[in-house]
Design a protein around this motif. Structure first.
Motif, short mmCIF file in Angstrom:
data_model
loop_
_atom_site.label_atom_id
_atom_site.label_comp_id
_atom_site.label_asym_id
_atom_site.label_seq_id
_atom_site.Cartn_x
_atom_site.Cartn_y
_atom_site.Cartn_z
N GLY A 49 0.84 -1.27 0.08
CA GLY A 49 0.02 0.14 0.08
C GLY A 49 1.02 1.27 0.04
O GLY A 49 1.98 1.09 0.24
N PHE A 56 4.48 9.61 -4.86
CA PHE A 56 3.20 10.15 -5.26
C PHE A 56 3.13 11.44 -4.18
O PHE A 56 3.30 11.64 -3.09
CB PHE A 56 2.03 9.46 -5.06
CG PHE A 56 2.03 8.38 -6.32
CD1 PHE A 56 2.12 7.16 -5.98
CD2 PHE A 56 1.46 8.70 -7.59
CE1 PHE A 56 2.26 6.35 -6.90
CE2 PHE A 56 1.54 7.79 -8.56
CZ PHE A 56 1.72 6.60 -8.28
N GLY A 59 -1.11 13.39 -7.70
CA GLY A 59 -0.22 13.71 -8.88
C GLY A 59 0.08 12.36 -9.54
O GLY A 59 -0.31 11.45 -9.09
N PHE A 107 -12.25 5.61 1.67
CA PHE A 107 -11.95 6.13 0.44
C PHE A 107 -11.68 5.08 -0.40
O PHE A 107 -11.00 4.13 -0.11
CB PHE A 107 -10.58 7.12 0.59
CG PHE A 107 -10.94 8.22 1.57
CD1 PHE A 107 -10.32 7.89 2.95
CD2 PHE A 107 -11.35 9.28 1.49
CE1 PHE A 107 -10.62 8.72 3.90
CE2 PHE A 107 -11.58 10.26 1.99
CZ PHE A 107 -11.13 9.99 3.50
N TYR A 160 -10.14 4.47 -4.37
CA TYR A 160 -9.59 5.20 -5.43
C TYR A 160 -9.31 3.97 -6.63
O TYR A 160 -9.01 2.82 -6.45
CB TYR A 160 -8.05 5.69 -5.12
CG TYR A 160 -7.81 6.72 -4.43
CD1 TYR A 160 -8.15 6.68 -2.83
CD2 TYR A 160 -7.85 8.00 -4.81
CE1 TYR A 160 -8.15 7.84 -1.80
CE2 TYR A 160 -7.79 9.24 -3.79
CZ TYR A 160 -8.07 8.93 -2.42
OH TYR A 160 -7.87 10.23 -1.85
N GLN A 212 -6.60 3.33 -9.43
CA GLN A 212 -5.08 3.58 -10.29
C GLN A 212 -4.73 2.90 -11.65
O GLN A 212 -4.91 1.34 -11.47
CB GLN A 212 -4.18 3.19 -9.18
CG GLN A 212 -2.88 3.67 -9.57
CD GLN A 212 -1.66 3.70 -8.46
OE1 GLN A 212 -1.78 2.55 -7.46
NE2 GLN A 212 -0.45 4.30 -8.50
N GLY A 270 0.94 3.08 -14.34
CA GLY A 270 1.81 4.22 -14.61
C GLY A 270 1.25 5.66 -14.25
O GLY A 270 1.87 6.73 -14.52
N LYS A 271 -0.10 5.52 -13.44
CA LYS A 271 -0.69 6.81 -13.14
C LYS A 271 -0.87 7.04 -11.57
O LYS A 271 -0.64 5.99 -10.57
CB LYS A 271 -1.88 6.81 -13.57
CG LYS A 271 -1.94 6.63 -15.27
CD LYS A 271 -1.58 8.07 -15.89
CE LYS A 271 -1.28 7.86 -17.49
NZ LYS A 271 -3.02 7.64 -18.14
N GLY A 272 -1.19 8.16 -11.07
CA GLY A 272 -1.62 8.31 -9.74
C GLY A 272 -3.00 7.88 -9.38
O GLY A 272 -3.72 7.54 -10.25
N PRO A 273 -3.24 7.59 -8.26
CA PRO A 273 -4.52 7.12 -7.70
C PRO A 273 -5.56 8.41 -8.21
O PRO A 273 -5.43 9.55 -7.79
CB PRO A 273 -4.31 6.79 -6.12
CG PRO A 273 -3.03 6.46 -6.06
CD PRO A 273 -2.35 7.31 -7.06
N PHE A 305 -9.38 9.59 -7.48
CA PHE A 305 -10.55 9.29 -6.29
C PHE A 305 -11.75 8.97 -6.89
O PHE A 305 -12.34 9.65 -8.10
CB PHE A 305 -10.63 10.77 -5.67
CG PHE A 305 -11.61 11.01 -4.76
CD1 PHE A 305 -12.93 11.68 -5.05
CD2 PHE A 305 -11.88 10.20 -3.65
CE1 PHE A 305 -14.16 11.66 -4.27
CE2 PHE A 305 -13.10 10.19 -2.70
CZ PHE A 305 -13.87 10.93 -3.07
N LEU A 326 -7.88 0.79 -4.94
CA LEU A 326 -7.29 0.92 -3.62
C LEU A 326 -8.23 1.52 -2.66
O LEU A 326 -9.10 2.33 -3.01
CB LEU A 326 -6.16 2.13 -3.88
CG LEU A 326 -5.00 1.86 -4.81
CD1 LEU A 326 -3.90 3.02 -4.73
CD2 LEU A 326 -4.25 0.64 -4.34
N PHE A 345 -3.55 2.92 3.69
CA PHE A 345 -3.96 2.44 2.54
C PHE A 345 -3.75 0.68 2.51
O PHE A 345 -2.80 0.27 3.25
CB PHE A 345 -3.08 2.82 1.28
CG PHE A 345 -3.64 4.14 0.81
CD1 PHE A 345 -3.02 5.17 1.51
CD2 PHE A 345 -4.48 4.26 -0.31
CE1 PHE A 345 -3.41 6.54 0.97
CE2 PHE A 345 -4.78 5.47 -0.75
CZ PHE A 345 -4.34 6.55 0.04
N GLN A 371 -3.34 -2.70 0.08
CA GLN A 371 -2.45 -3.12 -0.62
C GLN A 371 -3.18 -2.88 -2.47
O GLN A 371 -2.20 -3.30 -3.44
CB GLN A 371 -1.74 -4.49 -0.76
CG GLN A 371 -2.43 -5.67 -1.16
CD GLN A 371 -3.48 -6.17 -0.19
OE1 GLN A 371 -4.01 -5.37 0.60
NE2 GLN A 371 -4.02 -6.99 -0.22
#
Lengths: 115, 110
Positions: free
Chosen positions: A42, A90, A107, B34, B36, B38, B41-44, B46, B87, B100, B102
């Motif tokens: 995580g 991140f 980001g 929360f 998310y 993902q 190669g990108k960010g989470p 929302f 996530l 978070f 995994q």
């Protein structure tokens, strides 16, 4: 709004080198965060900031430093890179009021390899 | 100790085959849970915030539900573009920082 931007996208460092990961947000958020993400794990919090001039350690701060001189920017500094710092980093931000749930926006990440 | 566990680790579905992802949590007082998404190669990105047991939220083919011990992300008639890692994170009342899981890697085949 660009949201949260990070530079660089990729970087390879040699052991012992230093670098700064840049993070900028244009949403006027008060809170900013740095996480690292390792395969199968995580997200782990490195450092966070509740506003300009105020920073605090997260779960895995060793080997890193941060500063926050403006609302928009929150750079992460690696002083002596080690292979254990190979990860994806991140940056995130949120507008958090006391007692409220912390919805964070992330980001695109920086992929760092230390050889 | 506050903890989040997601299952399964990976899930392969055929297009149109509905299923659910699980997020089990242990936290001393929940302020928020929360979800998310993902992409590689990108960010989470929302998706949802849930605040209390019994709450549900929907977005297109996704519906998130919350009980006192777990949350489910239900995916109805998934499409290949739903393929991603999902996530889950919780925020405790006292500790305040997001914890978070995994993640669950979802693959939807046409």
């Amino acid at each position: 709004n660009a949201g949260v931007t990070q530079t660089p996208k990729f970087r390879i460092l040699k052991i012992g080198q230093s670098m700064t990961l840049q993070c900028t947000q244009d949403m006027n958020h008060n809170y900013m965060y740095w996480y690292r993400q390792d395969p199968g794990m995580g997200l782990k919090l490195i450092y966070y900031s509740v506003g300009a001039g105020i920073t605090d350690k997260g779960e895995v701060p060793n080997g890193y430093n941060v500063s926050r001189s403006t609302t928009e920017d929150f750079p992460l500094r690696l002083e002596l890179a080690a292979p254990s710092q190979t990860s994806v980093y991140f940056c995130a931000s949120s507008y958090l009021l006391a007692g409220e749930a912390d919805t964070q926006y992330f980001g695109p990440g920086t992929r760092l390899t230390v050889l | 100790e506050d903890q989040v566990t997601q299952s399964p680790e990976a899930l392969r579905l055929q297009e149109g085959e509905s299923s659910s992802l699980n997020c089990s949590y242990t936290v001393s007082g929940l302020r928020g849970l929360f979800w998310y998404r993902q992409d590689p190669g990108k960010g989470p990105e929302f998706l949802f915030t849930l605040y209390s047991a019994g709450e549900e939220k929907e977005k297109e083919r996704l519906k998130a539900t919350l009980t006192k011990k777990e949350s489910f992300l239900h995916i109805t008639a998934p499409k290949p573009e739903d393929s991603a890692t999902y996530l889950c994170a919780v925020q405790a009342e006292v500790r305040g920082k997001l914890i978070f899981g995994q993640g669950t890697e979802l693959s939807v085949k046409p």
